[in-house]
Design a protein around this motif. Structure first.
Motif, PDB file in Angstrom:
ATOM      1  N   THR A 107      -4.842 -28.155 -26.119  1.00 19.09           N
ATOM      2  CA  THR A 107      -5.293 -28.047 -27.353  1.00 19.09           C
ATOM      3  C   THR A 107      -4.830 -29.091 -28.405  1.00 19.09           C
ATOM      4  O   THR A 107      -4.039 -28.663 -29.347  1.00 19.09           O
ATOM      5  CB  THR A 107      -5.335 -26.671 -27.869  1.00 19.09           C
ATOM      6  OG1 THR A 107      -3.804 -26.320 -28.047  1.00 19.09           O
ATOM      7  CG2 THR A 107      -6.188 -25.753 -27.264  1.00 19.09           C
ATOM      8  N   GLU A 145      -1.950 -27.953 -37.065  1.00 22.17           N
ATOM      9  CA  GLU A 145      -0.780 -26.792 -37.384  1.00 22.17           C
ATOM     10  C   GLU A 145       0.310 -27.643 -38.311  1.00 22.17           C
ATOM     11  O   GLU A 145       1.057 -27.174 -39.061  1.00 22.17           O
ATOM     12  CB  GLU A 145      -0.285 -26.047 -36.279  1.00 22.17           C
ATOM     13  CG  GLU A 145       0.679 -24.884 -36.568  1.00 22.17           C
ATOM     14  CD  GLU A 145       0.856 -24.134 -35.503  1.00 22.17           C
ATOM     15  OE1 GLU A 145       1.681 -23.066 -35.409  1.00 22.17           O
ATOM     16  OE2 GLU A 145       0.803 -24.703 -34.207  1.00 22.17           O
ATOM     17  N   TYR A 170      -9.535 -23.372 -26.964  1.00 16.56           N
ATOM     18  CA  TYR A 170      -9.350 -23.326 -28.231  1.00 16.56           C
ATOM     19  C   TYR A 170      -9.629 -22.003 -29.010  1.00 16.56           C
ATOM     20  O   TYR A 170      -8.775 -21.341 -29.667  1.00 16.56           O
ATOM     21  CB  TYR A 170     -10.125 -24.361 -28.984  1.00 16.56           C
ATOM     22  CG  TYR A 170      -9.585 -25.868 -29.005  1.00 16.56           C
ATOM     23  CD1 TYR A 170      -8.892 -26.295 -29.994  1.00 16.56           C
ATOM     24  CD2 TYR A 170      -9.960 -26.601 -27.910  1.00 16.56           C
ATOM     25  CE1 TYR A 170      -8.507 -27.717 -30.154  1.00 16.56           C
ATOM     26  CE2 TYR A 170      -9.383 -27.720 -27.766  1.00 16.56           C
ATOM     27  CZ  TYR A 170      -8.536 -28.334 -29.014  1.00 16.56           C
ATOM     28  OH  TYR A 170      -8.200 -29.641 -28.838  1.00 16.56           O
ATOM     29  N   VAL A 191      -5.770 -24.702 -38.354  1.00 17.96           N
ATOM     30  CA  VAL A 191      -5.774 -24.378 -37.041  1.00 17.96           C
ATOM     31  C   VAL A 191      -7.156 -23.737 -36.931  1.00 17.96           C
ATOM     32  O   VAL A 191      -7.704 -24.203 -35.789  1.00 17.96           O
ATOM     33  CB  VAL A 191      -4.750 -23.631 -36.629  1.00 17.96           C
ATOM     34  CG1 VAL A 191      -4.984 -23.014 -35.141  1.00 17.96           C
ATOM     35  CG2 VAL A 191      -3.417 -24.348 -36.699  1.00 17.96           C
ATOM     36  N   LEU A 244      -6.987 -19.301 -28.667  1.00 13.91           N
ATOM     37  CA  LEU A 244      -5.692 -19.223 -29.668  1.00 13.91           C
ATOM     38  C   LEU A 244      -5.968 -18.407 -30.708  1.00 13.91           C
ATOM     39  O   LEU A 244      -5.002 -17.869 -31.340  1.00 13.91           O
ATOM     40  CB  LEU A 244      -5.770 -20.760 -30.684  1.00 13.91           C
ATOM     41  CG  LEU A 244      -5.169 -21.929 -29.723  1.00 13.91           C
ATOM     42  CD1 LEU A 244      -5.511 -23.109 -30.470  1.00 13.91           C
ATOM     43  CD2 LEU A 244      -3.890 -21.635 -29.003  1.00 13.91           C
ATOM     44  N   ARG A 280      -1.966 -22.518 -40.734  1.00  9.60           N
ATOM     45  CA  ARG A 280      -2.885 -21.598 -39.898  1.00  9.60           C
ATOM     46  C   ARG A 280      -4.473 -21.776 -40.463  1.00  9.60           C
ATOM     47  O   ARG A 280      -5.020 -21.886 -39.599  1.00  9.60           O
ATOM     48  CB  ARG A 280      -2.388 -20.077 -40.220  1.00  9.60           C
ATOM     49  CG  ARG A 280      -3.413 -19.457 -39.444  1.00  9.60           C
ATOM     50  CD  ARG A 280      -3.064 -19.376 -38.078  1.00  9.60           C
ATOM     51  NE  ARG A 280      -3.751 -18.397 -37.338  1.00  9.60           N
ATOM     52  CZ  ARG A 280      -3.896 -18.397 -35.942  1.00  9.60           C
ATOM     53  NH1 ARG A 280      -3.142 -19.316 -35.245  1.00  9.60           N
ATOM     54  NH2 ARG A 280      -4.499 -17.370 -35.403  1.00  9.60           N
ATOM     55  N   ALA A 339      -5.451 -28.990 -32.310  1.00  9.52           N
ATOM     56  CA  ALA A 339      -4.974 -27.703 -33.245  1.00  9.52           C
ATOM     57  C   ALA A 339      -3.255 -27.717 -33.400  1.00  9.52           C
ATOM     58  O   ALA A 339      -2.984 -27.654 -34.376  1.00  9.52           O
ATOM     59  CB  ALA A 339      -5.278 -26.415 -32.053  1.00  9.52           C
ATOM     60  N   VAL A 386     -10.100 -26.374 -37.152  1.00  6.02           N
ATOM     61  CA  VAL A 386      -9.884 -27.150 -35.886  1.00  6.02           C
ATOM     62  C   VAL A 386     -10.528 -26.411 -34.681  1.00  6.02           C
ATOM     63  O   VAL A 386     -11.627 -26.797 -34.067  1.00  6.02           O
ATOM     64  CB  VAL A 386      -8.731 -27.638 -35.638  1.00  6.02           C
ATOM     65  CG1 VAL A 386      -8.390 -28.377 -34.081  1.00  6.02           C
ATOM     66  CG2 VAL A 386      -8.335 -28.803 -36.616  1.00  6.02           C
ATOM     67  N   ILE A 387     -10.070 -25.066 -34.540  1.00  4.72           N
ATOM     68  CA  ILE A 387     -10.566 -24.243 -33.537  1.00  4.72           C
ATOM     69  C   ILE A 387     -12.298 -24.124 -33.815  1.00  4.72           C
ATOM     70  O   ILE A 387     -12.986 -24.269 -32.662  1.00  4.72           O
ATOM     71  CB  ILE A 387      -9.963 -22.759 -33.676  1.00  4.72           C
ATOM     72  CG1 ILE A 387      -8.666 -23.111 -33.244  1.00  4.72           C
ATOM     73  CG2 ILE A 387     -10.982 -21.782 -32.666  1.00  4.72           C
ATOM     74  CD1 ILE A 387      -7.689 -21.662 -33.311  1.00  4.72           C
TER      75      ILE A 387
END
Length: 724
Positions: free
Chosen positions: A250, A257, A110, A265, A113, A262, A253, A268-269
């Motif tokens: 992932t 998305e 993650y 994402v 990313l 973005r 993620a 979530v990361i």
């Protein structure tokens, strides 16, 4: 010995438990489970959460009764004994270390990313930081965990709420396309997502008000996490095209998305990294307490239980756990190892349920503040479903759990057993039940006392020894106005006609019969005499007993020569095939005995041997002495044996004394008659029954071989040998 401070409140308990669960279970495993069960993965998470409930209830109960560091190890060790405690401690320690390493390695994708970073060095760096945090103290660990969980849940909540409106019902089509098999396989895989629910019990010694905070933390976090898992996975399936996230590193993620862009994402990361770091953090915290607790119980080296004066934490135990974690990250394919460890966790959960039953049914001091409802059905359900789930983990996982188990057994044999003399309450609970069964057999013994005894003479023994054998048989049958049949068995060569031999022996028969039958008035029983001529004495004895309704065969038993041991002896065959009990007598002069000894090997006395000993004591106005070995057993074992002998004494109609046969060479008073049960004739030949009588009495010894139909079932005999 230093104690750990109780400085973890309910918020920290909830944070540790939730943080231990929300990690790989939501950010890694859904993609793998989707490949197995398709949309039914949503139901798999719900089913797995429900199947964890019995273990959660059981562990909550035991944690309030024993709020000590070590958790699962403590409960299984106290309940099931040092061997299973060692297996649980070593196995759970490794499995938690494996899960921590998996969480760190699983969190880095993650992070990649957003940044171009090397996976392994980052994972090692995060692990090092968490190890240092744990060394500093549990309070700092709890506070860090609380902060991580709050931020993580906020991000996941935004993902679920923001994505829910975009759920497409079409994505749930063919919900059970992979069938029940796929659902169960996925349930077995995601079951490990809940393994951390009881992890807080391993730091129970550091929890404030454990009677309230531990059950509330365990059960509350389980309910919350189950709902969260089902909601997140349902949204994840509903907003992504079928198969688009299956197998992804992932998956959350990828789903974010689709609906949140973005910004989603990134959120979530952040949540994934925090969740997986919190899982690793909780893993280090709890797993390090396993060697700590095992060390205090002498199942591991003493250095592992040392508490730092500066930090108040078990630094050596944490350092060892950290070293294992770093080695796993650096050298081992973590995902496969974590699956193996997860299979072991399922097995441990099953043992937790069994341990509660052991504590409740045993005689150990056990007073939990919280008690599991629906006992014992909840625990039985949890143990059975745990075994069923274990079968869904695959051959490799089962083999891995077996390797961990074998290694733990090896450690127990080499290190633990020479240092520890303890047993679990389960052993004592089984022992007490076996003892109760044995007492029930004794209660029914008077109804099974012999009415007819066959005194089998296979050679000339002389008038005095004949009289002793008849006297002993008479004492056995007198309570039922029974009869004694004395038969002299004569064996002739195969080529000699039986009719001619019988004619030759007739004069001798009359002398023998007259001599024996004259004993009837003296012993106040019916005494009959006969002689049987045959080509095979052992068959003749068994056939006579069968044809005349004999309840017991009484014969002399003398030490056998080497030839008899190698080629067999009639008495061995008789014991194996007789339709009734067989009593073998080492006859050194039976004459109005006063002190009758019932000798045991530490297990419950056989009901037939008890019946014989009681009858002899009653007939002669004597008393019964219970001999049992003093082999240095545990205090619990000795107490259970004393309770059993006390209960046995109350059932008997003669005075009873219990005496321990000392192992230091001390001798007890010489008995007049010693009664013991012979070895199981189905497993060991009578002719090899040369066991010494301890102490060797120099008296008449009666070895009782109950008939096959009167012997306890095989399972019970094995339990008697195992627990006594």
């Amino acid at each position: 010995m230093k104690e750990l401070e109780r400085d973890l409140g309910l918020p920290s308990v909830l944070a540790i438990s939730i943080g231990a669960m929300i990690g790989s279970g939501i950010f890694i495993l859904p993609a793998l489970a989707l490949e197995i069960a398709g949309p039914a993965v949503v139901l798999a998470y719900l089913l797995a959460g429900l199947l964890v409930v019995p273990a959660a209830l059981s562990k909550s109960e035991m944690a309030t009764a024993m709020p000590e560091a070590g958790g699962t190890y403590i409960y299984i060790e106290r309940g099931m004994g040092p061997l299973l405690g060692t297996i649980a401690g070593v196995g759970t320690w490794f499995s938690l270390s494996f899960k921590g390493a998996l969480a760190l390695v699983g969190g880095v994708p993650y992070l990649l990313l957003l940044f171009d970073l090397p996976l392994q060095p980052v994972a090692l760096g995060l692990a090092t930081i968490l190890i240092l945090v744990n060394v500093v103290g549990a309070k700092q660990t709890g506070r860090l965990q609380l902060a991580i969980v709050v931020v993580m849940l906020a991000a996941l909540g935004w993902f679920a709420a923001g994505s829910a409106p975009s759920v497409q019902s079409a994505n749930y089509a063919d919900f059970f396309a992979d069938g029940i098999g796929g659902l169960l396989a996925a349930t077995g895989l995601v079951f490990v997502s809940y393994a951390g629910v009881t992890k807080v019990a391993s730091v129970a010694e550091e929890v404030e008000n454990p009677g309230r905070n531990i059950p509330a933390g365990i059960l509350g976090s389980l309910a919350f996490t189950t709902i969260l898992y089902v909601a997140i996975v349902a949204v994840l399936v509903g907003i992504t095209d079928p198969g688009s996230v299956a197998g992804s590193l992932t998956p959350v993620a990828v789903a974010a998305e689709v609906t949140l862009g973005r910004a989603g994402v990134v959120a979530v990361i952040v949540a994934a990294i925090l969740a997986l770091v919190s899982t690793a953090n909780a893993g280090i915290l709890s797993s390090s307490r396993y060697p700590f607790a095992m060390s205090r119980d002498k199942l591991a080296p003493p250095s592992l239980s040392a508490v730092s004066d500066r930090f108040g934490t078990p630094v050596t135990s944490i350092t060892l756990t950290g070293a294992v974690l770093l080695a796993l990250i650096a050298f081992v394919p973590i995902l496969e190892i974590a699956k193996l460890a997860s299979a072991f966790q399922i097995m441990v959960f099953a043992l937790i349920n069994v341990a509660v039953v052991a504590f409740r049914e045993g005689n150990a001091e056990y007073d939990p503040v919280f008690t599991s409802p629906l006992y014992p059905w909840m625990q039985i359900f949890g143990a059975i479903t745990g075994v069923l789930l274990l079968t869904q983990m695959g051959t490799v996982a089962l083999a891995g759990a077996a390797v961990i188990t074998v290694g733990s057994v090896g450690w127990y044999l080499v290190y633990v057993r020479p240092r520890v003399r303890r047993e679990g309450v389960a052993t004592d609970a089984i022992r007490r039940q076996v003892g109760r069964n044995a007492l029930t057999d004794v209660e029914s013994g008077p109804d099974e006392q012999p009415h007819t005894v066959l005194v089998a003479l296979t050679k000339a023994v002389g008038a005095d020894r004949e009289r002793s054998l008849v006297a002993l048989a008479a004492d056995l049958v007198r309570p039922h106005d029974g009869r004694v049949v004395v038969v002299r068995f004569e064996e002739i060569p195969d080529q000699a006609p039986l009719t001619e031999s019988a004619t030759v022996q007739s004069e001798s028969d009359r002398s023998f019969e007259t001599r024996v039958e004259r004993l009837a008035p003296e012993f106040d029983v019916d005494v009959e005499a006969d002689e049987v001529v045959s080509h095979d004495t052992k068959h003749a004895i068994v056939n006579f007993a069968d044809g005349h309704g004999v309840d017991a065969i009484l014969a002399e038993h003398e030490p056998l020569r080497l030839r008899s041991r190698l080629l067999g002896d009639p008495v061995d065959w008789v014991v194996r095939h007789a339709p009734c009990d067989v009593l073998l007598v080492d006859n050194v002069g039976y004459d109005a005995p006063e002190r009758i000894v019932l000798s045991g090997d530490g297990s419950p006395y056989d009901s037939r041997a008890v019946s014989v000993a009681e009858a002899l004591a009653t007939a002669n106005g004597g008393y019964l002495s219970l001999w049992h070995p003093d082999g240095g057993d545990t205090d619990r074992h000795r107490q259970t044996m004393a309770d059993y002998q006390s209960a046995l004494s109350e059932l008997l109609a003669v005075p009873v004394r219990a005496e321990s046969v000392r192992t230091d060479g001390g001798r007890l008073a010489e008995p007049d008659v010693l009664v013991r049960v012979g070895p199981d004739h189905r497993r060991r030949a009578v002719l090899f029954d040369d066991r010494p009588v301890v102490p060797s009495p120099g008296c008449t010894t009666v070895t009782v071989y109950p008939s096959a139909i009167r012997r306890p079932p095989l399972v019970r005999r094995l339990l008697e040998r195992f627990v006594f």
